[in-house]
Design a protein around this motif. Structure first.
Motif, PDB file in Angstrom:
ATOM      1  N   THR A  77      10.437 -25.913 -12.996  1.00 25.42           N
ATOM      2  CA  THR A  77      10.290 -25.518 -11.594  1.00 25.42           C
ATOM      3  C   THR A  77       8.814 -25.496 -11.248  1.00 25.42           C
ATOM      4  OG1 THR A  77      10.099 -23.146 -11.986  1.00 25.42           O
ATOM      5  CG2 THR A  77      12.330 -24.035 -11.796  1.00 25.42           C
ATOM      6  N   ASP A  78       8.522 -25.487  -9.945  1.00 24.87           N
ATOM      7  CA  ASP A  78       7.136 -25.426  -9.512  1.00 24.87           C
ATOM      8  C   ASP A  78       6.509 -24.071  -9.825  1.00 24.87           C
ATOM      9  OD1 ASP A  78       8.697 -24.097  -7.687  1.00 24.87           O
ATOM     10  OD2 ASP A  78       7.770 -24.989  -5.911  1.00 24.87           O
ATOM     11  N   GLU A  79       7.334 -23.088 -10.204  1.00 22.98           N
ATOM     12  CA  GLU A  79       6.827 -21.761 -10.589  1.00 22.98           C
ATOM     13  C   GLU A  79       6.454 -21.706 -12.071  1.00 22.98           C
ATOM     14  OE1 GLU A  79      10.443 -19.732  -9.537  1.00 22.98           O
ATOM     15  OE2 GLU A  79       9.534 -19.019  -7.670  1.00 22.98           O
ATOM     16  N   GLY A  80       6.701 -22.782 -12.795  1.00 27.09           N
ATOM     17  CA  GLY A  80       6.358 -22.834 -14.210  1.00 27.09           C
ATOM     18  C   GLY A  80       7.504 -22.487 -15.148  1.00 27.09           C
ATOM     19  N   GLU A  81       8.660 -22.162 -14.607  1.00 21.98           N
ATOM     20  CA  GLU A  81       9.813 -21.850 -15.466  1.00 21.98           C
ATOM     21  C   GLU A  81      10.400 -23.153 -15.994  1.00 21.98           C
ATOM     22  OE1 GLU A  81      13.865 -19.151 -15.357  1.00 21.98           O
ATOM     23  OE2 GLU A  81      12.522 -19.154 -13.647  1.00 21.98           O
ATOM     24  N   ARG A  82      10.848 -23.118 -17.256  1.00 23.44           N
ATOM     25  CA  ARG A  82      11.374 -24.310 -17.900  1.00 23.44           C
ATOM     26  C   ARG A  82      12.742 -24.019 -18.524  1.00 23.44           C
ATOM     27  NH1 ARG A  82       6.972 -27.769 -20.052  1.00 23.44           N
ATOM     28  NH2 ARG A  82       8.153 -27.916 -21.971  1.00 23.44           N
ATOM     29  N   PHE A  83      13.579 -25.056 -18.554  1.00 28.58           N
ATOM     30  CA  PHE A  83      14.870 -24.952 -19.226  1.00 28.58           C
ATOM     31  C   PHE A  83      15.045 -26.200 -20.074  1.00 28.58           C
ATOM     32  CE2 PHE A  83      19.348 -25.892 -19.675  1.00 28.58           C
ATOM     33  CZ  PHE A  83      19.815 -24.704 -20.193  1.00 28.58           C
ATOM     34  N   LYS A  84      15.167 -25.979 -21.379  1.00 32.74           N
ATOM     35  CA  LYS A  84      15.365 -27.093 -22.311  1.00 32.74           C
ATOM     36  C   LYS A  84      16.740 -26.940 -22.954  1.00 32.74           C
ATOM     37  CE  LYS A  84      13.127 -29.477 -26.149  1.00 32.74           C
ATOM     38  NZ  LYS A  84      14.217 -29.854 -26.947  1.00 32.74           N
ATOM     39  N   PRO A  85      17.603 -27.946 -22.787  1.00 30.32           N
ATOM     40  CA  PRO A  85      18.904 -27.877 -23.458  1.00 30.32           C
ATOM     41  C   PRO A  85      18.729 -27.875 -24.970  1.00 30.32           C
ATOM     42  CG  PRO A  85      18.767 -29.775 -21.969  1.00 30.32           C
ATOM     43  CD  PRO A  85      17.427 -29.152 -22.019  1.00 30.32           C
ATOM     44  N   GLU A  86      19.665 -27.234 -25.665  1.00 32.03           N
ATOM     45  CA  GLU A  86      19.598 -27.188 -27.130  1.00 32.03           C
ATOM     46  C   GLU A  86      19.637 -28.594 -27.723  1.00 32.03           C
ATOM     47  OE1 GLU A  86      22.396 -24.474 -28.892  1.00 32.03           O
ATOM     48  OE2 GLU A  86      22.024 -22.998 -27.319  1.00 32.03           O
ATOM     49  N   LYS A  87      20.476 -29.445 -27.152  1.00 31.60           N
ATOM     50  CA  LYS A  87      20.560 -30.848 -27.547  1.00 31.60           C
ATOM     51  C   LYS A  87      20.647 -31.664 -26.266  1.00 31.60           C
ATOM     52  CE  LYS A  87      23.065 -30.356 -31.896  1.00 31.60           C
ATOM     53  NZ  LYS A  87      24.292 -30.702 -32.609  1.00 31.60           N
ATOM     54  N   GLY A  88      20.249 -32.902 -26.356  1.00 32.98           N
ATOM     55  CA  GLY A  88      20.380 -33.773 -25.201  1.00 32.98           C
ATOM     56  C   GLY A  88      19.066 -33.981 -24.481  1.00 32.98           C
ATOM     57  N   TYR A  89      19.130 -34.832 -23.460  1.00 33.36           N
ATOM     58  CA  TYR A  89      17.944 -35.228 -22.720  1.00 33.36           C
ATOM     59  C   TYR A  89      18.285 -35.277 -21.233  1.00 33.36           C
ATOM     60  CZ  TYR A  89      13.710 -37.854 -21.619  1.00 33.36           C
ATOM     61  OH  TYR A  89      12.508 -38.238 -21.115  1.00 33.36           O
ATOM     62  N   LEU A  90      17.369 -34.802 -20.406  1.00 35.24           N
ATOM     63  CA  LEU A  90      17.581 -34.757 -18.956  1.00 35.24           C
ATOM     64  C   LEU A  90      16.752 -35.812 -18.250  1.00 35.24           C
ATOM     65  CD1 LEU A  90      17.426 -30.906 -18.517  1.00 35.24           C
ATOM     66  CD2 LEU A  90      19.410 -32.318 -18.063  1.00 35.24           C
ATOM     67  N   GLN A  91      17.286 -36.311 -17.140  1.00 42.88           N
ATOM     68  CA  GLN A  91      16.569 -37.236 -16.283  1.00 42.88           C
ATOM     69  C   GLN A  91      17.013 -36.969 -14.850  1.00 42.88           C
ATOM     70  OE1 GLN A  91      17.002 -41.265 -17.538  1.00 42.88           O
ATOM     71  NE2 GLN A  91      15.619 -42.075 -16.006  1.00 42.88           N
ATOM     72  N   ILE A  92      16.073 -37.062 -13.899  1.00 46.07           N
ATOM     73  CA  ILE A  92      16.381 -36.759 -12.504  1.00 46.07           C
ATOM     74  C   ILE A  92      15.908 -37.922 -11.643  1.00 46.07           C
ATOM     75  CG2 ILE A  92      14.217 -35.557 -12.028  1.00 46.07           C
ATOM     76  CD1 ILE A  92      15.866 -33.453 -10.495  1.00 46.07           C
ATOM     77  N   GLU A  93      16.652 -38.214 -10.558  1.00 44.64           N
ATOM     78  CA  GLU A  93      16.264 -39.315  -9.684  1.00 44.64           C
ATOM     79  C   GLU A  93      15.004 -38.972  -8.895  1.00 44.64           C
ATOM     80  OE1 GLU A  93      19.647 -40.333  -7.282  1.00 44.64           O
ATOM     81  OE2 GLU A  93      20.410 -41.678  -8.825  1.00 44.64           O
ATOM     82  N   SER A  94      15.004 -37.829  -8.242  1.00 39.14           N
ATOM     83  CA  SER A  94      13.825 -37.353  -7.517  1.00 39.14           C
ATOM     84  C   SER A  94      13.861 -35.833  -7.548  1.00 39.14           C
ATOM     85  CB  SER A  94      13.819 -37.866  -6.073  1.00 39.14           C
ATOM     86  OG  SER A  94      14.939 -37.382  -5.374  1.00 39.14           O
ATOM     87  N   SER A  95      12.713 -35.210  -7.275  1.00 39.44           N
ATOM     88  CA  SER A  95      12.669 -33.752  -7.376  1.00 39.44           C
ATOM     89  C   SER A  95      13.677 -33.116  -6.425  1.00 39.44           C
ATOM     90  CB  SER A  95      11.261 -33.230  -7.104  1.00 39.44           C
ATOM     91  OG  SER A  95      10.881 -33.513  -5.782  1.00 39.44           O
ATOM     92  N   LEU A  96      14.194 -32.004  -6.843  1.00 35.90           N
ATOM     93  CA  LEU A  96      15.235 -31.278  -6.130  1.00 35.90           C
ATOM     94  C   LEU A  96      14.606 -30.017  -5.552  1.00 35.90           C
ATOM     95  CD1 LEU A  96      18.359 -30.878  -5.728  1.00 35.90           C
ATOM     96  CD2 LEU A  96      18.353 -29.786  -7.941  1.00 35.90           C
TER      97      LEU A  96
END
Length: 142
Positions: A77-96
């Protein structure tokens, strides 16, 4: 002389039963493994959805705009909070973005979990979130 007939199974009968059980297991095991992988992947995808819902609620409650993007496969997030899944990889089309009045610009997040790819879709304007399984070609082309 009378012959005494023994009670029980012959070695050949036991061998046939073991072979049949092995064949049945070899056919069923790959399907069970795939279903289990989908289950575990959907649990991870639900954790991502919970993170998104939390950010949507915070945006509405505290009257602030929150931008969500993916950096190196980690949801940030723009606030610096992060979420990392235990396994797997994330990809996003454009910022939400989640806006203070409860609306969003919408977007798609792809979550690759092994051989399975999930699409987490946030629909504009009200931020309805859905989860579906998609083919890996979709993830690779984004």
């Amino acid at each position: 002389m009378k012959r005494v007939k023994s009670k029980g199974f012959t070695l050949m009968e036991l061998l046939v039963v073991v072979i049949l059980i092995g064949l049945i297991f070899s056919v069923i095991f790959p399907e069970i493994k795939t279903k289990y992988e989908k289950y575990v992947g959907s649990l991870e995808a639900e954790k991502i959805i919970l993170f998104l819902l939390k950010k949507k609620r915070e945006s509405f409650l505290y009257g602030k705009e929150i931008e969500i993007f993916v950096k190196d496969g980690i949801l940030c997030t723009d606030e610096g909070e992060r979420f990392k899944p235990e396994k797997g990889y994330l990809q996003i089309e454009s910022s939400l973005k989640f806006y203070p009045l409860g609306s969003t610009n919408g977007g798609k997040i792809y979550f690759n979990f092994g051989k399975i790819t999930f699409l987490i879709q946030v629909k504009a304007p009200f931020g309805e979130i859905s989860l579906e399984e998609v083919f890996n070609e979709t993830f690779a082309s984004k």
